[in-house]
Design an enzyme around this catalytic site. Structure first.
Site, mmCIF file in Angstrom:
data_model
loop_
_atom_site.group_PDB
_atom_site.id
_atom_site.type_symbol
_atom_site.label_atom_id
_atom_site.label_comp_id
_atom_site.label_asym_id
_atom_site.label_seq_id
_atom_site.Cartn_x
_atom_site.Cartn_y
_atom_site.Cartn_z
ATOM 1 N N GLY A 1 43.894 35.078 39.081
ATOM 2 C CA GLY A 1 44.783 35.908 39.882
ATOM 3 C C GLY A 1 44.557 35.658 41.360
ATOM 4 C CE LYS B 1 43.954 50.471 40.687
ATOM 5 N NZ LYS B 1 44.264 49.982 42.048
#
Length: 319
Positions: free
Chosen positions: A21, A138
């Site tokens: 990524g 998260k």
């Protein structure tokens, strides 16, 4: 590609997950540049993907370890080769870190875990359910890390500079406006933008630093913290022209978010631009608290030697 990283007895060995990524690649480069023995966890299918394989070839001093977040055996074996784990999987895979947390606990050798956050502090971003669980996922990983007593550093870098700034925070545009500009809220709430390469450099600086252990590293470097009014003024100075300003109130922005068909029917990223703008430039969740009072540390204070790209410098590239 080398079978293993170059030996180094003074810096911790690092395993990076999500290396193909954009941020993961920058993290691997920064790790190698800082002379850390660097490993990359990759799936076997990665080598048959030409673009991903080329990225791995560029990282010639790193070692590729074949494994998966969903294969505990290979994951634990990979972890046993390093001291630090940095995860940079994309937002859709945040909860895929659950087996990673479990494997870290099982391996018992990891001295620092940096999970995939790299945005606004999820524990300080309160926007109900309009974010489709973006921040709560998260926070869920944070709670697992805390509960298992895993040594960690959370990195709150706020926005990447490649996001929103290329359009001057104008949803749907790909370049800054030159005639009229929309300003959300009163335009005085400040947001923060950091280039991915700089986020990587700050992150790698933390891995052997006791000052960042079990802390949140916030990135608020001077020159990268501006309100929308300030961003527009900087851009106007660069193009030598005043823009027509259209102000959108908090209420109107919320209405746009709730009525958006894209937001209601598609998962992230969908129409999340407006949600992120609301969080940062209307509610001020990037800057509404003091770093030290929150028990965190600020990257540009800890590492003043690190050079980084400022917003005004980045905007020069858009002229």
């Amino acid at each position: 590609m080398a079978d293993s990283p170059k030996p180094n007895n003074t810096k911790s060995s690092i395993l990076i997950i999500g290396v193909t990524g954009r941020l993961g690649f920058e993290l691997a480069k920064a790790s190698l540049e800082a002379s850390h023995p660097t490993f990359c966890l990759v799936r076997s299918s990665t080598f048959s993907d030409a673009a991903k394989s080329r990225k791995l070839q560029i990282l010639t001093d790193s070692g590729a370890i074949v494994g998966s977040l969903h294969d505990e055996g290979s994951l634990v074996e990979a972890l046993k080769q390093v001291k630090v784990v940095i995860c940079a999987v994309n937002s859709r895979q945040i909860l895929d870190q659950k087996p990673l947390v479990s494997a870290i606990k099982k391996a018992g050798c990891i001295q620092r875990f940096i999970p995939s956050e790299f945005g606004l502090d999820p524990d300080k971003t309160h926007i109900s359910e309009m974010d489709q669980g973006f921040y709560s996922r998260k926070s869920e990983i944070r709670r697992l890390v805390d509960a298992d007593g895993i040594p960690h550093t959370y990195v709150s870098c706020n926005f990447f500079m490649s996001y929103l700034i290329p359009s001057l925070v104008q949803p749907g545009l790909k370049s800054p406006p030159r005639d009229k500009v929309t300003i959300f809220g009163d335009g005085n709430v400040k947001g923060i933008f950091i280039k991915e390469r700089d986020v990587a450099a700050f992150t790698i600086s933390t891995v052997d630093d006791p000052h960042t252990l079990n802390k949140v590293l916030y990135l608020r470097p001077p020159g990268n913290v501006y309100s929308m009014n300030e961003l527009v003024e900087i851009w106007e100075q660069k193009i030598g022209k005043k823009l027509e300003k259209i102000y959108v109130s908090e209420e109107e922005l919320l209405t746009r978010i709730k009525e958006s068909v894209v937001f209601l029917e598609t998962p992230y990223p969908g129409n999340m631009e407006m949600v992120f703008i609301y969080a940062a430039f209307v509610k001020g969740f990037q800057t509404c608290f003091e770093v030290e009072a929150a028990g965190g540390v600020e990257g540009s204070v800890l590492y003043p030697e690190l050079r980084y790209t400022t917003i005004t410098t980045y905007l020069d590239t858009l002229l």
